[in-house]
Design a protein around this motif. Sequence first.
Motif, PDB file in Angstrom:
ATOM      1  N   GLY A 197       6.420  -4.115  -0.851  1.00 28.69           N
ATOM      2  CA  GLY A 197       6.000  -4.182  -2.247  1.00 28.69           C
ATOM      3  C   GLY A 197       7.093  -3.912  -3.262  1.00 28.69           C
TER       4      GLY A 197
ATOM      5  N   ILE B 241       0.196  -2.307   3.024  1.00 29.74           N
ATOM      6  CA  ILE B 241      -0.644  -3.421   2.590  1.00 29.74           C
ATOM      7  C   ILE B 241      -2.024  -3.298   3.203  1.00 29.74           C
ATOM      8  CG2 ILE B 241       1.143  -5.123   2.088  1.00 29.74           C
ATOM      9  CD1 ILE B 241       0.936  -6.165   4.857  1.00 29.74           C
TER      10      ILE B 241
ATOM     11  N   ASN C  12      -0.996  -5.409  -3.577  1.00 31.24           N
ATOM     12  CA  ASN C  12       0.436  -5.538  -3.321  1.00 31.24           C
ATOM     13  C   ASN C  12       0.790  -7.031  -3.251  1.00 31.24           C
ATOM     14  OD1 ASN C  12       3.040  -5.488  -2.338  1.00 31.24           O
ATOM     15  ND2 ASN C  12       2.646  -3.961  -0.768  1.00 31.24           N
TER      16      ASN C  12
ATOM     17  N   THR D 158       3.457  -8.554  -4.095  1.00 37.97           N
ATOM     18  CA  THR D 158       4.792  -8.809  -3.559  1.00 37.97           C
ATOM     19  C   THR D 158       4.721  -9.014  -2.047  1.00 37.97           C
ATOM     20  OG1 THR D 158       5.450  -7.211  -5.223  1.00 37.97           O
ATOM     21  CG2 THR D 158       7.157  -8.003  -3.746  1.00 37.97           C
TER      22      THR D 158
END
Lengths: 253, 307
Positions: B107, A97, A2, A4
Motif C-alpha cells: 500500500g 490487504i 488499499n 495501491t
Amino acid sequence: MNFTAVRAIYKFEMARTARTLVQSIVSPVVSTSLYFVVFGAAIGSRITSVEGVSYGTFIVPGLVMLSVLTQSIANASFGIYFPKFVGTIYEILSAPISYFEIVLGYVGAAATKSIVLGLIILATAGLFVPLHIQHPWWMLTFLVLTAVTFSLFGFIIGIWADGFEKLQMIPMLVVTPLTFLGGSFYSVNMLPSGWRTITLLNPVVYLISGFRWSFYEISDVSVGLSVGITLMFLAICMVVVWWIFKTGYRLKN
Amino acid sequence: MPPIISISNLSKTYGSGFKALNNVNLEIQRGEIFALLGPNGAGKTTLISIICGIARLSEGRVTVDGHDIVDGYRAARSLIGLVPQELHTDAFESVWGTVSFSRGLFGKPKNPDHIEKVLKDLSLWEKKDAKIVTLSGGMKRRVMIAKALSHEPQILFLDEPTAGVDVELRKGMWEVVRRLQASGVTIILTTHYIDEAEEMADRVGVINKGEIVLVEDKANLMQKLGKKQLKLHLQGSIATIPPDLAAYNLELSDQGCQLTYHYDTKGERTGITSLLGDLRAAGIRFYDLDTTQSSLEDIFVSLVRAP
Ligand SMILES: Nc1ncnc2c1ncn2[C@@H]1O[C@H](COP(=O)(O)OP(=O)(O)O)[C@@H](O)[C@H]1O
Ligand SMILES: [Mg+2]
C-alpha cells in the motif's frame, strides 16, 4: 481500502498476460477463426438459416461466450493457483490487504482479459460474417457479468486445486461439455423435446441465450431468466469465495 | 517503552492435529536484534508465519506495536517485512519489477529512490533489470530481502537467512542487518549458525518442541550458563590422573600432556585455587594455562538435549 495493493496485483496479472500474449490472445483468436471456417462454412452451407439469421451469424454470440467462459476460468484459476504452487502466495497473505482486495485484484484482471478477448473475437467474427448488435449495452452487460462470474469460479478452482490435474479437471470435464451443449452451435428449439428439457438444466444455455438475444433478439429462454440465472451463479461464487477466506481453506493452515 | 511485539499464551495446532506451538509467551523489544534458536521442527517458522498472517493462531494473542494481528491486521502487517525460509520468487519477473510489486502490495506509493537505495545496499543494482530466474541462489535470497525492505518496515523477520549462503554473502547480509538496526528497525532472525546469533543478537530465545525454553540477554546467557574450561599444559606427561585429584572434574588429553578442568562460573567457588594447590602437592607442574568459555552452541545443545 488499499487501492495501491489492488492495482499492484491487477498490474502484475496483466503483465503476466503480456508475457504470454500468444497463449492468452492469439490462440483463442485462431481457434475461433477455425470454428468459423469449420462450422460456419462447412455446416453453414447446409443449414442456411436458424430462426431467421444465417448460420454463420447465428453462432457468433455462442463462440464469443465459449471463449469468454473458458478463458475467464483459465486465467483466474491459473492466476491464483500459480503463486500457491511456487510459494509466492506468502507475500499476498502477509500483506496488509483484505480478502476482498485480493479477489478484486485477481478476478478483476482475469475478467478484464476475457472481456478484451471477447471483444477481439467479436471483431474477428466481423471479418467472416456481417454483424449487427441490436442491444449493445445488454451485450456488454452480459459480457461483463459472464466474465466476472466465471473468473470468480476460476478463482475458486485455483484455490481448490492442489495439482495441475485438478486445475484442468473441472474446465475439461465440466465446463467444456456444458458450453458445447449449451447452444453455441444450435438453437435449443432445434432439439427434440426430451433433449430440450435436459438441456435447460445446463446453466450455460441461459448465458448464451441471453447474449444471443442482445444481438438478434432471438432467444431460447426469456431474457429475464438469463439475467437471473447468471446473477444467481455469481452470488453462489461470491458466497463460496467468502467462505474460502473466512476459513482459510487451502490458503492458510 | 512497550515491546514492539507481544505474544501471549500463543498455541498452534495444525489441521493434522499436530501441536506446533504450546503456550508461547514472548516480547520483542523495540530496536533489538532477537535471535530465535531451535532445532529443526521446533516451531520457529510456525511462530513467524502466525505473526505475519500466513498461518492462523489456534489460541492466544499477538500484538504488533499495539495492533492485534487478527483485528488490526492492516496496521500490524504494514509494519512488518518478512524474508521467508524458502526462496519463493516469480521467476520471470525482473528484480526491479518484483521489488516494486512488493511495495505496492503493502500500500505504499511509488518511490523509485527508496527502491534504488535498497537494491544498492544489497548489491543488486546492476541486476535490477535481470529476470529472477537468471540469478544465483544468493542473489535470489537478497531479492527476497529487498522485497521485504521495499515498504520500509519497522520490523524485519529473517527466517534462516543464511542457510545455504556462502561466507562472503553472509558477512554482507549481517552488514545490512546492522545498518538496519542502526536506522531503528527491529530484527527477529532464526538461524542454525549459532555463532552468528552469538555475534549478531542482543537477545536470544531458545525454542524446542513448540515451547520457549529460555529468553535471555545474550551476555547474561553466556554468563549465567557459561561453563569454562581451564587447560593446563604440563611439563612432561603423566599416565593417569593421580587418585588424590579424583574429586576434580579433570580430563587428561594430548598424550598425557594436557589436563582440562571443567568448572562453572556461576558457582560460588570455582575450585581453581584448591585445584592448583592439590596439583602442586601431587607434584604436577605446568608451564602454561588458558581458559575457554562455552559457546552459545554448547549452551544451546545442553538445553535442548535436557530431558
Ligand atoms: N502445514 C503443516 N501441517 C502440519 N504440520 C506442520 C505444518 N507445518 C509445519 N508443521 C510441523 O510443525 C512443526 C514445526 O515446524 P516449523 O515451524 O517449520 O519448524 P522450524 O521452522 O523450527 O524448523 C514441525 O514438526 C512440522 O512438521
Ligand atoms: Mg523453519
